[in-house]
Write a protein that holds these residues in place. Structure first.
Motif, short mmCIF file in Angstrom:
data_model
loop_
_atom_site.label_atom_id
_atom_site.label_comp_id
_atom_site.label_asym_id
_atom_site.label_seq_id
_atom_site.Cartn_x
_atom_site.Cartn_y
_atom_site.Cartn_z
N GLY B 38 0.90 -1.26 -0.08
CA GLY B 38 0.03 -0.16 -0.06
C GLY B 38 1.05 1.25 0.02
O GLY B 38 0.41 2.39 -0.27
N GLY B 39 2.10 1.24 0.31
CA GLY B 39 3.09 2.42 0.38
C GLY B 39 3.41 2.69 1.58
O GLY B 39 4.30 3.96 1.72
N LYS B 40 3.34 1.93 2.81
CA LYS B 40 3.97 2.23 4.24
C LYS B 40 5.29 2.25 4.01
O LYS B 40 5.93 3.28 4.69
N SER B 41 6.17 1.31 3.53
CA SER B 41 7.57 1.63 3.63
C SER B 41 8.01 2.42 2.83
O SER B 41 9.04 3.20 3.11
N THR B 42 7.36 2.63 1.62
CA THR B 42 7.83 3.62 0.50
C THR B 42 7.62 4.88 1.18
O THR B 42 8.78 5.77 1.28
N LEU B 43 6.66 5.39 2.25
CA LEU B 43 6.60 6.75 2.71
C LEU B 43 7.71 6.55 3.86
O LEU B 43 8.37 7.94 3.75
N MET B 44 8.04 5.89 4.44
CA MET B 44 9.28 5.90 5.34
C MET B 44 10.54 6.21 4.46
O MET B 44 11.28 7.14 5.01
N ASN B 45 10.90 5.39 3.45
CA ASN B 45 11.99 5.55 2.58
C ASN B 45 12.25 7.08 2.07
O ASN B 45 13.13 7.68 2.01
N VAL B 46 10.86 7.60 1.58
CA VAL B 46 10.81 8.79 0.91
C VAL B 46 11.17 9.89 2.13
O VAL B 46 12.09 10.84 1.85
N LEU B 47 10.64 9.81 3.13
CA LEU B 47 10.90 10.77 4.48
C LEU B 47 12.13 10.78 4.54
O LEU B 47 12.89 11.83 4.87
N VAL B 214 -4.93 4.76 8.11
CA VAL B 214 -5.01 3.60 6.96
C VAL B 214 -4.60 3.87 5.62
O VAL B 214 -5.15 4.90 4.94
N LEU B 215 -3.44 3.51 5.25
CA LEU B 215 -2.84 3.72 4.00
C LEU B 215 -2.96 2.58 2.91
O LEU B 215 -2.50 1.51 3.27
N ILE B 216 -3.85 3.05 1.97
CA ILE B 216 -4.23 1.85 0.99
C ILE B 216 -3.74 2.71 -0.27
O ILE B 216 -4.22 3.77 -0.63
N ASP B 217 -3.17 1.91 -1.32
CA ASP B 217 -2.96 2.35 -2.83
C ASP B 217 -2.43 3.62 -2.70
O ASP B 217 -3.00 4.47 -3.54
N GLY B 218 -1.36 3.93 -1.69
CA GLY B 218 -0.73 5.15 -1.97
C GLY B 218 -1.43 6.32 -1.26
O GLY B 218 -1.15 7.53 -1.46
#
Lengths: 466, 246
Positions: B38-47, B214-218
Motif C-alpha cells: 500500500g505504500g507504508k515502507s515507501t513513505l518511510m524511505n521517502v521521508l 489507514v494507508l491503501i494504494d498510496g
C-alpha cells in the motif's frame, strides 16, 4: 624551483649516465658485464659474489619476460641500464619526490615522524628508539640485524650459505636481474631458541644511500627462535626510476616462527616486480602480512614452501588499485611435507579504473599427506570502470588433502550507504567506513602504526573521488 | 513537527504514493496501518530520502524546513530517525563504532569514549542485549530479533526528534516485542514524535496513540484514534479497500 615530473626524472637520469662514461653506455643497448663488474667493485664484493652476479647476468640474458600477468611493456628492457645505474642521483630530499607521493606522506605526517626518529625523541611507537634501546640485549643474544652490505662483509659465510638459494636467479628474468645488480637490503639472523620480543623494523634502510630498488632481504630464524620483522616500504623511498625488483628470502627452521609484515606504497610510476619466498621447516610457522597500495604495476606473490612436517603458513594480504594501476597480487603455497597447513586470507579493492587481480597457486605434492589449505579472497569494486579478477590455481597430487576455497567479488551496497547516511554520516565517510570495514580483518593483523597508516591511505584514496 | 502535503512518489517509474497527506505534531504518536504494497515502507524511505525513490509531487516540511531539498544524512542530523524493517549488515564496523560515529556526526564534536560506553552499556542492559554485541560487527550474524533490538539501541542512543519505526515488531516473539515496545516507550516524551508502521497492536501497549491512519494504494483512506487499530486487528482492511475501489 620548478616541480619535477616523471619525464624530467628520466631525462635527468640519462644526463647522469652520459656524464659518467658516454662511450661505454652508448655502445651497449642493455646490461653488460662491464656494468656488473663496476657495481661489484664499487660495493667491494668478495670474488664469489662477483662470480654470482656475472652468472646471474648470463641467466638474465637467456630468459624472456613473463608472458602472463599485467602489461609491463612500458618497461623498456633495452634501457635496463637506466634502471640500474641511478644509484647516485637518488633524491635526498622530500621536495624532489613526485608530487603525489610527497603529498601523501606529508598528509600522513611521515616526514615529521622521520625528523622525530632522527632526533631520537620517541612517541609511543617510535621504532628507531625502540630499536636502539633493545639493540644491545639482542646483540648479547647473538641476534644480527644489519644491512646486506655489512652482512656480506661481517657474516660472509652465512650470507654465502643462503643467498639466493631459495629464489635462484634462474627462477625468472627479474630474479636473474636481481642477482646481477642487487644492492642494499636487510640481513637478520636469530640464533637458536632466541625470542625477539620487539618487532624489528627496516625503516633505517630508507636513509642509506645506494639502497636502491634491487634490495635484498635475508632473514634466518634458527630452530625454536621467533621474530617479527616489519618492512617499511610505505615510508619514503627516494626512487626516481621505475623498476623495483627486490628479493626477500626467509628461512624458518624447526619450530621457529617468523612474522613478516610490510606495506608497499610505491610511487605511481613504479613497476614493482618483487619476489618473496619463505622456506619453513618442521613445525615452523611463517606469517605474512602484506599490503600493496602504490605502483603502476605490481606482481607480488609471496611463496611459502612448507618443507618440514607440520610446517604452517598464515597469509594475510590487502591490495588497493586505483586509476592507472594494475596490481596483480596474491600468494603461493607449496605443501611438500606431511601435516602441513596454510591459511590464505586476502582483500582487494579497485576504484577509478584500477585493476586488481588476486592470483594464487596452491600445490600439494605426493609427500604431503594430510595437507590442509584454506583460501579466502574477497574483492570490492568501488565503481563500474574498475576491474577485479580472481585466479586461484590448485595443483593437488593427493586424495587426502583438505582444501577449501572461498572467493567473493562485490560492490559497495547502496543500501548499506543509505543505512549509514540515515544515521547522519555523510556519503563520503559512509563509503570510507564500508571500505575500512571490508579490510578490517586485515588491518587488525597489522602493527598499529601501519593499520592507522592504511586507514589514512584509504581515506586519501577515497577523498575527492566520490 | 512534520507536515506532508499531497505527496506523490515513484519507484522505477511506478507511482506508489499518490497524494498522501499527514500531519504529526510534537509529542504525538501516530500509527500507520495498511495492507502490504500500500505504500507504508515507501513513505518511510521517502521521508528519509532513499535515492531509489523519486518524489514527483507534493511537499514535506519538518519543523518548518523543506525536507525534500535535504540529503539523507542532513535529514538525520535535523532529527529524523528510521528504524529499518530489514537492517543492513555492515561487516568490519562494530556496533559501538557505528553508534559513536553517528553521534559524533550528529553533534559535530567528539563523544567521549568512557561516558559513551557507560551509556551504551546501560541501554543494552535495558534492551536485554549481551554487552559483547557492542564489539560485534553491525548486524552481522544477528538474528531477526537482535537486529531489531540493535535498531532500538540506536534510537535510544541517538535520541532523535522524530522516530520512524518500520515494522520494528515484525518477526519477533512475544518477549522481544515487549522489549522493543518498552524501548520505544522509554524513548518517547513530549518533545519527540513517533510514526509507527505495524501489524501488531502489541507494540503499542506502553504508548498512548494519538492518531491512526489507514494507508491503501498510496493514500490515507481513513484517519482515526487508537480504536482504529483495534478495529483493524479484528476486521482487517476489507471495508477500507472497498471504499478505495468505489
Amino acid at each position: 624551483m620548478a616541480k619535477k615530473t616523471y619525464v624530467e626524472d628520466i631525462e635527468r637520469t640519462l644526463y647522469d649516465i652520459k656524464d659518467e662514461d658516454r662511450s661505454v653506455y652508448k655502445s651497449h643497448a642493455g646490461l653488460t658485464e662491464e656494468i656488473i663488474r663496476d657495481i661489484s667493485a664499487r660495493k667491494n664484493d668478495p670474488p664469489w659474489m662477483l662470480e654470482f652476479r656475472l652468472k646471474s647476468l648470463e641467466v638474465y640474458h637467456s630468459l624472456s619476460l613473463p608472458t602472463w600477468g599485467p602489461d609491463i611493456s612500458a618497461l623498456d628492457m633495452d634501457r635496463i641500464v637506466t634502471y640500474v645505474k641511478p644509484d647516485a642521483p637518488m633524491v635526498g630530499s622530500w621536495d624532489e619526490l613526485p608530487d603525489d607521493i610527497k603529498n601523501t606522506f606529508d598528509r600522513l605526517g611521515i616526514p615529521e615522524a622521520e625528523k622525530k626518529s632522527l632526533a631520537g625523541v620517541g612517541a609511543q611507537y617510535d621504532s628507531e628508539v625502540v630499536y636502539h634501546n633493545v639493540q644491545q640485549s639482542l646483540v648479547d643474544d647473538g641476534v644480527v640485524y644489519t644491512d646486506m652490505e655489512s652482512a656480506l662483509r661481517d657474516y660472509e659465510d652465512i650470507v654465502r650459505e643462503y643467498f639466493m638459494t631459495l629464489v635462484p636467479p634462474k627462477d625468472h628474468k627479474f630474479a636473474a636481474l636481481h642477482g646481477a645488480v642487487w644492492s642494499g637490503g636487510s640481513f637478520v639472523y636469530v640464533p637458536r631458541g632466541v625470542q625477539v620480543k620487539i618487532p624489528l623494523q627496516s625503516y633505517f634502510r630508507l636513509n642509506a644511500a645506494g639502497a636502491g630498488q634491487f634490495e635484498h632481504t635475508l632473514i634466518i630464524v634458527e630452530p625454536g627462535a621467533s621474530l617479527h620483522f616489519i618492512e617499511g616500504c610505505s615510508a619514503p623511498k627516494y626512487n626516481v626510476t621505475n623498476l623495483h625488483a627486490g628479493c626477500v628470502e626467509l628461512f624458518v627452521k624447526d619450530g621457529a616462527r617468523l612474522r613478516y609484515s610490510t606495506i608497499e606504497n610505491w610511487s605511481r610510476n613504479m613497476m614493482n616486480l618483487n619476489t618473496k619466498r619463505a622456506l619453513v621447516e618442521r613445525g615452523g610457522l611463517i606469517e605474512w602480512v602484506s599490503g600493496s597500495f602504490g605502483s603502476r604495476v605490481s606482481m607480488l606473490y609471496p611463496c611459502s614452501v612448507l618443507h618440514g612436517e607440520g610446517a604452517r603458513c598464515e597469509f594475510t594480504g590487502v591490495t588497493f588499485a586505483s586509476r592507472g594501476q594494475s596490481l596483480d597480487t596474491g600468494a603461493s603455497v607449496i605443501h611438500a611435507a606431511p601435516n602441513t597447513s596454510a591459511n590464505i586470507n586476502t582483500r582487494t579493492i579497485s576504484k577509478s579504473g584500477g585493476a586488481a587481480t588476486y592470483r594464487s597457486a596452491v600445490k600439494v605434492t605426493k609427500k604431503a599427506s594430510n595437507a590442509k589449505c584454506s583460501v579466502n579472497c574477497e574483492s570490492l569494486m568501488l565503481d563500474d570502470e574498475s576491474r577485479s579478477d580472481t585466479l586461484p590455481v590448485m595443483d593437488i597430487e593427493r586424495g587426502d588433502a583438505d582444501i577449501g576455497h572461498e572467493a567473493k567479488i562485490g560492490r559497495i551496497s547502496e543500501e548499506a550507504i543509505f543505512y549509514l547516511t540515515a544515521r547522519g554520516i555523510d556519503e563520503n565517510e559512509a563509503r570510507a567506513m564500508i571500505v575500512r570495514g571490508f579490510v578490517e580483518p586485515i588491518a587488525k593483523e597489522l602493527p598499529l602504526e601501519y593499520a592507522v597508516e592504511m586507514n589514512n591511505l584509504i581515506n586519501l584514496e577515497l577523498e575527492g573521488s566520490m | 513537527m512534520l507536515e506532508i502535503r499531497n505527496l506523490r512518489a515513484a519507484v522505477d517509474g511506478k507511482e506508489i504514493l499518490r497524494g498522501l497527506d499527514l500531519t504529526v505534531g510534537c509529542g504525538e504518536v501516530h500509527v500507520i496501518l495498511g495492507p502490504n504494497g500500500g505504500g507504508k515502507s515507501t513513505l518511510m524511505n521517502v521521508l528519509m530520502g532513499h535515492p531509489k525513490y523519486e518524489v514527483v509531487g507534493g511537499t514535506i516540511t519538518f519543523e518548518g524546513e523543506d525536507l525534500l531539498g535535504l540529503k539523507t544524512f542532513e535529514r538525520a542530523r535535523r532529527g529524523l530517525f528510521l528504524s529499518f524493517q530489514t537492517p543492513e549488515e555492515i561487516p568490519g564496523i562494530t556496533v559501538e563504532n557505528m553508534i559513536r560515529t553517528s553521534m559524533q556526526a550528529m553533534s559535530g564534536g567528539k563523544v567521549k569514549y568512557l561516558e559513551f560506553r557507560k551509556q551504551l552499556r546501560a541501554m543494552m542492559t535495558e534492551l536485554k542485549m549481551d554487552p559483547s554485541y557492542a564489539r560485534r560487527y553491525m548486524n552481522v550474524g544477528f538474528s531477526g530479533g537482535e537486529k531489531k533490538r540493535s535498531e532500538i539501541l540506536q534510537l535510544l542512543m541517538l535520541n532523535p526528534k522524530l522516530a520512524l519505526l518500520d515494522e520494528t515488531d515484525s518477526g519477533l516473539d512475544v518477549d522481544a516485542v515487549q522489549i522493543v515496545s518498552s524501548g520505544v516507550a522509554k524513548f518517547h516524551n513530549e518533545n519527540n514524535s513517533c510514526v509507527i508502521i505495524t501489524h501488531n497492536a502489541q507494540i503499542l501497549k506502553y504508548l498512548t496513540v494519538d492518531a491512526a491512519h489507514v494507508l491503501i494504494d498510496g493514500r490515507i483512506v481513513k484517519d482515526g484514534g487508537s480504536e482504529l487499530v483495534e478495529q483493524i486487528s479484528e476486521e482487517g482492511y476489507g471495508a477500507f479497500a472497498e471504499a478505495v475501489d468505489g
